[in-house]
Scaffold this motif. Structure first.
Motif, PDB file in Angstrom:
ATOM      1  N   LEU A 195    -104.686  13.322  -8.880  1.00 20.43           N
ATOM      2  CA  LEU A 195    -104.049  12.391  -9.809  1.00 20.43           C
ATOM      3  C   LEU A 195    -103.817  13.027 -11.174  1.00 20.43           C
ATOM      4  O   LEU A 195    -102.821  12.746 -11.840  1.00 20.43           O
ATOM      5  N   ALA A 196    -104.740  13.885 -11.578  1.00 10.82           N
ATOM      6  CA  ALA A 196    -104.628  14.505 -12.901  1.00 10.82           C
ATOM      7  C   ALA A 196    -103.354  15.326 -13.040  1.00 10.82           C
ATOM      8  O   ALA A 196    -102.860  15.540 -14.153  1.00 10.82           O
ATOM      9  N   GLU A 197    -102.800  15.771 -11.913  1.00  4.79           N
ATOM     10  CA  GLU A 197    -101.631  16.644 -11.945  1.00  4.79           C
ATOM     11  C   GLU A 197    -100.303  15.898 -11.842  1.00  4.79           C
ATOM     12  O   GLU A 197     -99.243  16.491 -12.066  1.00  4.79           O
ATOM     13  N   VAL A 198    -100.311  14.616 -11.494  1.00  7.91           N
ATOM     14  CA  VAL A 198     -99.059  13.917 -11.239  1.00  7.91           C
ATOM     15  C   VAL A 198     -98.300  13.659 -12.538  1.00  7.91           C
ATOM     16  O   VAL A 198     -98.900  13.386 -13.586  1.00  7.91           O
ATOM     17  N   ARG A 199     -96.977  13.789 -12.451  1.00  2.50           N
ATOM     18  CA  ARG A 199     -96.102  13.536 -13.592  1.00  2.50           C
ATOM     19  C   ARG A 199     -94.974  12.598 -13.158  1.00  2.50           C
ATOM     20  O   ARG A 199     -94.726  12.404 -11.966  1.00  2.50           O
ATOM     21  N   ALA A 200     -94.283  12.037 -14.132  1.00  2.00           N
ATOM     22  CA  ALA A 200     -93.204  11.093 -13.839  1.00  2.00           C
ATOM     23  C   ALA A 200     -92.163  11.712 -12.915  1.00  2.00           C
ATOM     24  O   ALA A 200     -91.632  11.051 -12.015  1.00  2.00           O
ATOM     25  N   ALA A 201     -91.862  12.998 -13.104  1.00  2.34           N
ATOM     26  CA  ALA A 201     -90.840  13.672 -12.297  1.00  2.34           C
ATOM     27  C   ALA A 201     -91.232  13.715 -10.822  1.00  2.34           C
ATOM     28  O   ALA A 201     -90.358  13.691  -9.943  1.00  2.34           O
ATOM     29  N   ASP A 202     -92.541  13.777 -10.525  1.00  3.31           N
ATOM     30  CA  ASP A 202     -92.994  13.793  -9.131  1.00  3.31           C
ATOM     31  C   ASP A 202     -92.641  12.492  -8.415  1.00  3.31           C
ATOM     32  O   ASP A 202     -92.507  12.461  -7.192  1.00  3.31           O
ATOM     33  N   LEU A 203     -92.517  11.411  -9.176  1.00  4.23           N
ATOM     34  CA  LEU A 203     -92.191  10.097  -8.623  1.00  4.23           C
ATOM     35  C   LEU A 203     -90.725   9.747  -8.846  1.00  4.23           C
ATOM     36  O   LEU A 203     -90.308   8.625  -8.547  1.00  4.23           O
ATOM     37  N   LYS A 204     -89.971  10.711  -9.387  1.00  2.00           N
ATOM     38  CA  LYS A 204     -88.549  10.524  -9.705  1.00  2.00           C
ATOM     39  C   LYS A 204     -88.328   9.341 -10.649  1.00  2.00           C
ATOM     40  O   LYS A 204     -87.340   8.600 -10.541  1.00  2.00           O
ATOM     41  N   ILE A 205     -89.272   9.185 -11.565  1.00  2.00           N
ATOM     42  CA  ILE A 205     -89.181   8.128 -12.574  1.00  2.00           C
ATOM     43  C   ILE A 205     -88.789   8.762 -13.905  1.00  2.00           C
ATOM     44  O   ILE A 205     -89.414   9.725 -14.350  1.00  2.00           O
ATOM     45  N   VAL A 206     -87.744   8.244 -14.522  1.00  2.83           N
ATOM     46  CA  VAL A 206     -87.278   8.752 -15.809  1.00  2.83           C
ATOM     47  C   VAL A 206     -87.972   7.970 -16.921  1.00  2.83           C
ATOM     48  O   VAL A 206     -87.847   6.740 -16.988  1.00  2.83           O
ATOM     49  N   PRO A 207     -88.709   8.647 -17.786  1.00  2.00           N
ATOM     50  CA  PRO A 207     -89.371   7.945 -18.892  1.00  2.00           C
ATOM     51  C   PRO A 207     -88.375   7.165 -19.738  1.00  2.00           C
ATOM     52  O   PRO A 207     -87.287   7.656 -20.041  1.00  2.00           O
ATOM     53  N   ARG A 208     -88.750   5.962 -20.081  1.00  2.59           N
ATOM     54  CA  ARG A 208     -87.872   5.102 -20.878  1.00  2.59           C
ATOM     55  C   ARG A 208     -88.195   5.246 -22.345  1.00  2.59           C
ATOM     56  O   ARG A 208     -89.352   5.247 -22.745  1.00  2.59           O
ATOM     57  N   SER A 209     -87.167   5.358 -23.129  1.00  2.00           N
ATOM     58  CA  SER A 209     -87.342   5.473 -24.570  1.00  2.00           C
ATOM     59  C   SER A 209     -87.315   4.093 -25.194  1.00  2.00           C
ATOM     60  O   SER A 209     -86.970   3.093 -24.554  1.00  2.00           O
ATOM     61  N   VAL A 210     -87.684   4.030 -26.468  1.00  2.00           N
ATOM     62  CA  VAL A 210     -87.620   2.752 -27.184  1.00  2.00           C
ATOM     63  C   VAL A 210     -86.189   2.246 -27.206  1.00  2.00           C
ATOM     64  O   VAL A 210     -85.921   1.053 -27.067  1.00  2.00           O
ATOM     65  N   GLU A 211     -85.232   3.170 -27.314  1.00  2.00           N
ATOM     66  CA  GLU A 211     -83.829   2.766 -27.382  1.00  2.00           C
ATOM     67  C   GLU A 211     -83.382   2.123 -26.071  1.00  2.00           C
ATOM     68  O   GLU A 211     -82.753   1.071 -26.064  1.00  2.00           O
ATOM     69  N   SER A 212     -83.719   2.771 -24.948  1.00  2.00           N
ATOM     70  CA  SER A 212     -83.286   2.211 -23.668  1.00  2.00           C
ATOM     71  C   SER A 212     -83.991   0.898 -23.387  1.00  2.00           C
ATOM     72  O   SER A 212     -83.433  -0.016 -22.802  1.00  2.00           O
ATOM     73  N   ALA A 213     -85.248   0.787 -23.843  1.00  2.00           N
ATOM     74  CA  ALA A 213     -85.977  -0.468 -23.633  1.00  2.00           C
ATOM     75  C   ALA A 213     -85.343  -1.603 -24.423  1.00  2.00           C
ATOM     76  O   ALA A 213     -85.305  -2.747 -23.983  1.00  2.00           O
ATOM     77  N   SER A 214     -84.783  -1.263 -25.616  1.00  2.00           N
ATOM     78  CA  SER A 214     -84.190  -2.306 -26.448  1.00  2.00           C
ATOM     79  C   SER A 214     -82.884  -2.820 -25.870  1.00  2.00           C
ATOM     80  O   SER A 214     -82.386  -3.871 -26.263  1.00  2.00           O
TER      81      SER A 214
END
Length: 257
Positions: free
Chosen positions: A46-65
């Protein structure tokens, strides 16, 4: 047949190790060497997993708004990845300023790994009774009704910590850090979550929500050490009206066990 890249994906490896760790209830426990070794392997994966491994794009404050108004959109959404009788796995996504209120995981183990953003996790342990030096007549302000007092539970605040994608997993057990609150810090955040076994109300594993009460008593006033260690009272409450969650499709590699 599942594509080879799915079979060797990070999330597939995590799910496989989670099954090995939790599938045999007879060895699951803090005093079993085999369980602790398997749990350590799962924690390392688990310590090694990153968003890219799950094909999830991090959301920015701008996109959330740009999402629908907050009163219409759930503050928290969940991506279901996989579930067996032994464990469930998915991703929680919290909008800016969102919080998963103080809640418990009865008889369950859990691991939480941030994949982007930052969360603050406040962990509590329930006590069988108030610790020595903290008993006596306990007063609350405002005063509680008799039926409210019956739902009070003595507890201790064990830790408050902040976690990012560079942090190791937050781990809970049936006895330790089992009650916790999760707050998004400085923007949107998401974390991979494993619970073992999954919630199942018919088997006594239902989610309960709590409110922290700060009590006053002469005994507690005399015992400054207990106060510093974080003794609290928790009162069970209905699910807070400002909290609800929705669902999102999981875009990453499929899991097959």
């Amino acid at each position: 047949m599942m594509p080879r890249d799915n079979m060797t994906s990070t999330v597939q490896k995590i799910a496989k190790q989670a099954l090995v760790t939790f599938r045999n209830p007879s060895i699951v426990g803090e005093h079993n060497k085999v369980f602790l070794e398997n749990q350590s392997k799962l924690k390392n994966l688990l310590a090694e997993v990153r968003a890219a491994d799950l094909k999830i794009v991090p959301r920015s404050v701008e996109s959330a708004s740009m999402m629908p108004p907050q009163r219409l959109a759930p503050p928290v959404t969940y991506m279901h990845i996989y579930e067996t009788d032994a464990f469930s796995m998915g991703v929680f996504l919290l909008k800016t300023g969102a919080s998963i209120p103080l809640h418990d995981h009865p008889g369950m183990y859990g691991m939480l790994k941030v994949i982007y953003g930052k969360v603050r996790i406040s962990c509590f342990d329930r006590l069988d009774k108030p610790r020595e030096g903290t008993s006596g007549v306990v007063q609350f302000n405002p005063p509680l009704m008799p039926f409210q007092r019956s739902s009070l539970r003595p507890s201790v605040l064990r830790s408050v910590g902040e976690y990012t994608e560079d942090s190791g997993p937050c781990v809970l057990s049936p006895q330790k850090d089992n009650i916790h609150q999760i707050d998004a810090v400085d923007g949107p955040t998401a974390f991979l979550d494993i619970l073992a076994p999954p919630y199942e109300p018919d088997e006594g594993r239902d989610c309960h929500y709590y409110k922290v009460l700060h009590a006053h008593s002469e005994a507690a006033d005399r015992n400054s050490e207990a106060q510093e260690q974080g003794d609290r009272w928790l009162m069970e409450i209905p699910q807070p009206s400002e909290f609800w969650s929705g669902g999102e499709p999981y875009p990453g590699p499929k899991v097959s066990l």
